[in-house]
Design a protein around this motif. Structure first.
Motif, PDB file in Angstrom:
ATOM      1  N   THR A   1       0.678  -1.095   0.009  1.00  0.00           N
ATOM      2  CA  THR A   1      -0.059   0.088   0.094  1.00  0.00           C
ATOM      3  C   THR A   1       0.786   1.205  -0.075  1.00  0.00           C
ATOM      4  O   THR A   1       1.804   1.432   0.737  1.00  0.00           O
ATOM      5  CB  THR A   1      -0.750  -0.012   1.309  1.00  0.00           C
ATOM      6  OG1 THR A   1      -1.765  -1.148   1.123  1.00  0.00           O
ATOM      7  CG2 THR A   1      -1.818   1.305   1.324  1.00  0.00           C
ATOM      8  N   VAL A   2       0.461   2.127  -0.851  1.00  0.00           N
ATOM      9  CA  VAL A   2       1.154   3.565  -0.766  1.00  0.00           C
ATOM     10  C   VAL A   2       0.500   4.325   0.385  1.00  0.00           C
ATOM     11  O   VAL A   2      -0.392   4.425   0.734  1.00  0.00           O
ATOM     12  CB  VAL A   2       0.549   4.398  -1.936  1.00  0.00           C
ATOM     13  CG1 VAL A   2       1.448   5.772  -1.969  1.00  0.00           C
ATOM     14  CG2 VAL A   2       1.360   3.625  -3.125  1.00  0.00           C
ATOM     15  N   VAL A   3       1.807   4.926   1.223  1.00  0.00           N
ATOM     16  CA  VAL A   3       1.537   5.540   2.452  1.00  0.00           C
ATOM     17  C   VAL A   3       1.485   6.855   2.107  1.00  0.00           C
ATOM     18  O   VAL A   3       0.881   7.527   2.629  1.00  0.00           O
ATOM     19  CB  VAL A   3       2.678   5.198   3.572  1.00  0.00           C
ATOM     20  CG1 VAL A   3       2.351   6.101   4.651  1.00  0.00           C
ATOM     21  CG2 VAL A   3       2.593   3.653   4.059  1.00  0.00           C
ATOM     22  N   SER A   4       2.405   7.475   1.386  1.00  0.00           N
ATOM     23  CA  SER A   4       2.756   9.078   1.191  1.00  0.00           C
ATOM     24  C   SER A   4       3.142   9.078  -0.219  1.00  0.00           C
ATOM     25  O   SER A   4       3.762   8.214  -0.856  1.00  0.00           O
ATOM     26  CB  SER A   4       3.252   9.516   2.154  1.00  0.00           C
ATOM     27  OG  SER A   4       4.774   9.293   2.120  1.00  0.00           O
ATOM     28  N   CYS A   5       2.917  10.151  -0.675  1.00  0.00           N
ATOM     29  CA  CYS A   5       3.822  10.529  -2.278  1.00  0.00           C
ATOM     30  C   CYS A   5       3.884  12.131  -2.179  1.00  0.00           C
ATOM     31  O   CYS A   5       2.815  13.021  -2.036  1.00  0.00           O
ATOM     32  CB  CYS A   5       2.861  10.284  -3.275  1.00  0.00           C
ATOM     33  SG  CYS A   5       3.436  10.642  -5.064  1.00  0.00           S
ATOM     34  N   ARG A   6       5.178  12.651  -2.134  1.00  0.00           N
ATOM     35  CA  ARG A   6       5.340  13.914  -2.062  1.00  0.00           C
ATOM     36  C   ARG A   6       6.342  14.460  -3.304  1.00  0.00           C
ATOM     37  O   ARG A   6       7.132  13.668  -3.483  1.00  0.00           O
ATOM     38  CB  ARG A   6       5.851  14.390  -0.720  1.00  0.00           C
ATOM     39  CG  ARG A   6       6.968  13.605  -0.410  1.00  0.00           C
ATOM     40  CD  ARG A   6       7.615  13.986   1.398  1.00  0.00           C
ATOM     41  NE  ARG A   6       8.516  13.245   1.701  1.00  0.00           N
ATOM     42  CZ  ARG A   6       9.601  13.746   1.301  1.00  0.00           C
ATOM     43  NH1 ARG A   6      10.255  14.653   0.649  1.00  0.00           N
ATOM     44  NH2 ARG A   6      10.812  12.953   1.831  1.00  0.00           N
ATOM     45  N   PRO A   7       6.206  15.905  -3.672  1.00  0.00           N
ATOM     46  CA  PRO A   7       7.164  16.255  -4.456  1.00  0.00           C
ATOM     47  C   PRO A   7       8.482  16.153  -4.074  1.00  0.00           C
ATOM     48  O   PRO A   7       9.129  16.339  -3.058  1.00  0.00           O
ATOM     49  CB  PRO A   7       6.768  17.574  -4.982  1.00  0.00           C
ATOM     50  CG  PRO A   7       5.482  17.641  -4.584  1.00  0.00           C
ATOM     51  CD  PRO A   7       5.177  16.637  -3.287  1.00  0.00           C
ATOM     52  N   ALA A   8       9.641  15.764  -5.005  1.00  0.00           N
ATOM     53  CA  ALA A   8      11.035  15.633  -4.735  1.00  0.00           C
ATOM     54  C   ALA A   8      11.714  15.936  -6.077  1.00  0.00           C
ATOM     55  O   ALA A   8      11.302  16.186  -7.058  1.00  0.00           O
ATOM     56  CB  ALA A   8      11.285  14.067  -4.272  1.00  0.00           C
ATOM     57  N   GLU A   9      13.028  16.116  -5.700  1.00  0.00           N
ATOM     58  CA  GLU A   9      13.944  16.313  -7.024  1.00  0.00           C
ATOM     59  C   GLU A   9      15.110  15.217  -6.826  1.00  0.00           C
ATOM     60  O   GLU A   9      15.579  14.750  -5.758  1.00  0.00           O
ATOM     61  CB  GLU A   9      14.717  17.588  -6.916  1.00  0.00           C
ATOM     62  CG  GLU A   9      13.499  18.665  -7.360  1.00  0.00           C
ATOM     63  CD  GLU A   9      14.353  20.125  -7.467  1.00  0.00           C
ATOM     64  OE1 GLU A   9      15.421  20.418  -6.870  1.00  0.00           O
ATOM     65  OE2 GLU A   9      13.645  21.001  -8.212  1.00  0.00           O
ATOM     66  N   LEU A  10      15.838  14.905  -7.772  1.00  0.00           N
ATOM     67  CA  LEU A  10      16.933  13.735  -7.879  1.00  0.00           C
ATOM     68  C   LEU A  10      18.046  14.283  -9.021  1.00  0.00           C
ATOM     69  O   LEU A  10      17.579  14.627 -10.045  1.00  0.00           O
ATOM     70  CB  LEU A  10      16.226  12.489  -8.670  1.00  0.00           C
ATOM     71  CG  LEU A  10      17.374  11.387  -8.657  1.00  0.00           C
ATOM     72  CD1 LEU A  10      18.109  10.884  -7.357  1.00  0.00           C
ATOM     73  CD2 LEU A  10      16.942  10.233  -9.404  1.00  0.00           C
ATOM     74  N   GLN A  11      19.395  14.520  -8.133  1.00  0.00           N
ATOM     75  CA  GLN A  11      20.300  15.072  -9.030  1.00  0.00           C
ATOM     76  C   GLN A  11      20.937  13.902  -9.606  1.00  0.00           C
ATOM     77  O   GLN A  11      21.303  12.803  -8.852  1.00  0.00           O
ATOM     78  CB  GLN A  11      21.183  15.571  -7.875  1.00  0.00           C
ATOM     79  CG  GLN A  11      22.357  16.337  -8.889  1.00  0.00           C
ATOM     80  CD  GLN A  11      23.214  17.475  -7.931  1.00  0.00           C
ATOM     81  OE1 GLN A  11      24.158  16.785  -7.244  1.00  0.00           O
ATOM     82  NE2 GLN A  11      22.911  18.552  -8.024  1.00  0.00           N
ATOM     83  N   THR A  12      20.977  13.841 -11.032  1.00  0.00           N
ATOM     84  CA  THR A  12      21.953  12.633 -11.755  1.00  0.00           C
ATOM     85  C   THR A  12      23.111  13.374 -12.461  1.00  0.00           C
ATOM     86  O   THR A  12      23.088  14.403 -12.585  1.00  0.00           O
ATOM     87  CB  THR A  12      20.922  12.099 -12.622  1.00  0.00           C
ATOM     88  OG1 THR A  12      20.512  12.764 -13.539  1.00  0.00           O
ATOM     89  CG2 THR A  12      19.751  11.486 -11.719  1.00  0.00           C
ATOM     90  N   GLU A  13      24.011  12.465 -12.621  1.00  0.00           N
ATOM     91  CA  GLU A  13      25.128  12.653 -13.620  1.00  0.00           C
ATOM     92  C   GLU A  13      25.157  12.027 -14.822  1.00  0.00           C
ATOM     93  O   GLU A  13      25.254  10.596 -14.527  1.00  0.00           O
ATOM     94  CB  GLU A  13      26.453  12.591 -12.640  1.00  0.00           C
ATOM     95  CG  GLU A  13      26.531  13.532 -11.552  1.00  0.00           C
ATOM     96  CD  GLU A  13      27.931  13.647 -11.156  1.00  0.00           C
ATOM     97  OE1 GLU A  13      29.028  13.469 -11.647  1.00  0.00           O
ATOM     98  OE2 GLU A  13      28.027  13.946  -9.950  1.00  0.00           O
TER      99      GLU A  13
END
Length: 578
Positions: free
Chosen positions: A184-196
């Protein structure tokens, strides 16, 4: 060995192939945070044969692969294992028979066999464009002269196609529990991911999804995180935050919804082999030579164990490798136990301490009769699953440490495949057996040094001759200009030294007439000091100088005529003033 979902505790208290507990709190998912990623190019290798042109798009674990081969071009697109979209479009050097061309996909690349319209006509380039794209390279391992090579080529095409068909047809994953499960999904919030990537650092917009429990391992303890999917949506990163695991996706998921989680088994099993291999090497190095492990890194292509010693002998490395492989052949079991923090046995278990935010039981990985170690990572259930360990050697580490470089399991097979391919290519190039490669290369190096020395002497003689010719020319005086495609800074300085005049402005250049190169301005010190920076600016380059010389690098040699006009105007102005 897998176990039931684990409810509660930090990553140090998880069962062997990992379930991560999440607190039962809710928050609303924020839509609209996902942004489209810019497309990139896939690295591409190519080589020429009498009837075919071979292309290899080097993308590991590709998805959404599309290949369109037309008579005059090829269009390729896919997504890599990070979810980045790749796109290549190539206008062919010549017409091809698109109906008799094919492509095959493996876990490491997508290979295209493109049938030429005019057979036995060599292609010097793959593309019609004058400028070669930076992502396109010749596959020198497979490039060779091919007169009379048609039968070899046909056999190669058939064999390669058959081989790719075998490796691209993935067998179903092992019949183990928990390779996928519903949660079950508990939470979902905006985020950012830094990639190279190849184009530098990049920030992706997406969401941190927290699940009631998970089987995807978050990065930690020297081991990278798992990859997988949630309801078919790619999980690009898994990180631990306290007792919960954040799954980064670029598509939101509704809190409270039921979802299916799948693990990328190929990546998971590779990490299990490397991590269990590290435990085994660490234990053996300690037992045989009292060498303590201070840290380790599971790299993308190889792994390194940092040992608390300034150096190791060849004999020590060989002894460790022999011992670990003997234990693999002994098929020793690997077990997982959970101990309470106050259990006296915890004090006897090897480890480098617990995280500050640790909670719950202590997870211990034991290799029967060899080692017990606190660890949160994923491991094999028997040493025989490691197949083999190869220690590649040692490297100097930091602060009197030594890094032991190793491969385990399938990585050894891939390393052998690459090494064998290189050996075959060298055999073809050097025209000798593998046992003679080193001596053949040494002979080539010696010959090259002699040729370079002779070439340098000839270049110096040429510079002296050119200097005398310029000095004796009826056009001598004012501004003297010379450009050569071949040459270097020493070549230009020899000319300037031989001329030795401070009454004339000497502008010398070497390199590509329309591209980059080197320049030198010599003459009266005051004039050179004034004009040098201006010359560099016109040529869009950089330089420095003193005592009547200014030299540097230029990126726009095509603007040499502008420099000549600048120098001529300067001489004319100075003459008028006098």
């Amino acid at each position: 060995m897998f176990s039931r979902p684990y409810k509660g505790g930090s990553c140090w208290g998880r069962p062997q192939d990992l379930k991560i507990a999440a607190p039962a709190w809710n928050s609303k998912c924020h839509p609209g945070a996902g942004a489209a990623m810019a497309r990139q190019h896939a690295r591409t290798l190519w080589y020429d044969r009498p009837k075919y042109v071979f292309m290899e798009f080097c993308v590991e674990d590709s998805t959404d692969v599309h290949v369109l081969i037309e008579d005059h071009r090829i269009v390729f697109s896919c997504k890599n294992d990070d979810g980045v979209e790749l796109y290549n479009e190539i206008e062919f050097y010549a017409k091809v028979n698109s109906k008799d061309s094919q492509d095959k996909r493996s876990s490491r690349s997508i290979t295209c066999f493109v049938r030429k319209w005019k057979e036995k006509v060599a292609w010097p380039w793959l593309t019609k464009e004058d400028i070669k794209p930076v992502w396109l390279s010749v596959d020198f391992d497979n490039w060779r002269d091919w007169e009379g090579d048609e039968e070899v080529e046909l056999a190669q095409v058939e064999h390669y196609a058959e081989l790719l068909q075998k490796v691209s047809t993935k067998r179903p994953p092992p019949a183990m529990d928990d390779l996928d499960f519903t949660t079950t999904v508990v939470s979902c919030r905006p985020a950012e991911l830094q990639t190279e990537g190849s184009n530098g650092k990049k920030v992706l917009s997406g969401f941190h999804v927290v699940l009631e429990d998970t089987l995807l391992f978050p990065e930690g303890g020297g081991q990278p995180d798992d990859r997988g999917t949630i309801n078919g949506i790619s999980v690009l990163r898994v990180t631990r935050r306290g007792e919960q695991a954040n799954h980064f996706t670029q598509t939101p998921l509704d809190p409270g919804s039921q979802v299916l989680v799948r693990v990328d088994w190929e990546r998971r099993f590779d990490h299990m082999q490397q991590h269990s291999g590290q435990h085994l090497i660490t234990a053996v190095a300690d037992h045989l030579f009292k060498l303590k492990t201070t840290s380790w890194e599971l790299g993308r292509f190889r792994s390194a164990i940092e040992l608390d010693t300034p150096s190791m002998t060849t004999e020590q490395v060989a002894a460790i490798e022999q011992s670990v492989n003997e234990k693999i052949r002994d098929r020793l079991p690997v077990n997982v136990r959970e101990l309470s923090l106050d259990d006296p046995e915890v004090e006897q278990v090897r480890g480098r301490g617990l995280p500050d935010d640790h909670a719950g039981p202590v997870r211990v990985i034991s290799i029967k009769g060899v080692d017990s170690n606190m660890c949160c990572g994923t491991h094999v259930s028997n040493l025989s699953d490691l197949q083999v360990i190869k220690i590649l050697g040692t490297e100097k580490g930091k602060k009197n440490k030594t890094n032991l470089i190793f491969l385990a399991g399938n990585r050894v097979l891939k390393w052998m495949e690459r090494s064998h391919g290189t050996e075959k290519a060298l055999t073809a190039l050097l025209k000798c057996g593998a046992e003679d490669h080193v001596e053949a290369v040494k002979k080539l190096q010696n010959s090259t040094k002699i040729l370079q020395k002779n070439n340098l002497n000839l270049l110096r003689d040429l510079a002296v001759h050119i200097a005398h010719s310029l000095r004796n020319s009826p056009d001598w005086g004012g501004v003297v200009v010379l450009h050569r495609k071949e040459g270097d800074s020493e070549f230009m300085n020899i000319i300037a030294n031989e001329i030795g005049s401070e009454e004339t402005l000497l502008f010398l250049t070497v390199g590509d007439e329309k591209g980059a190169g080197l320049f030198l301005l010599a003459g009266p010190p005051a004039s050179v000091e004034t004009l040098g920076p201006r010359v560099a600016e016109v040529l869009e380059g950089k330089g420095a100088g003193k005592k009547g010389r200014f030299q540097g690098k230029a990126t726009k040699m095509s603007r040499r005529t502008e420099v000549q006009a600048l120098l001529q105007d300067y001489i004319t102005t100075q003459t008028t003033k006098e």
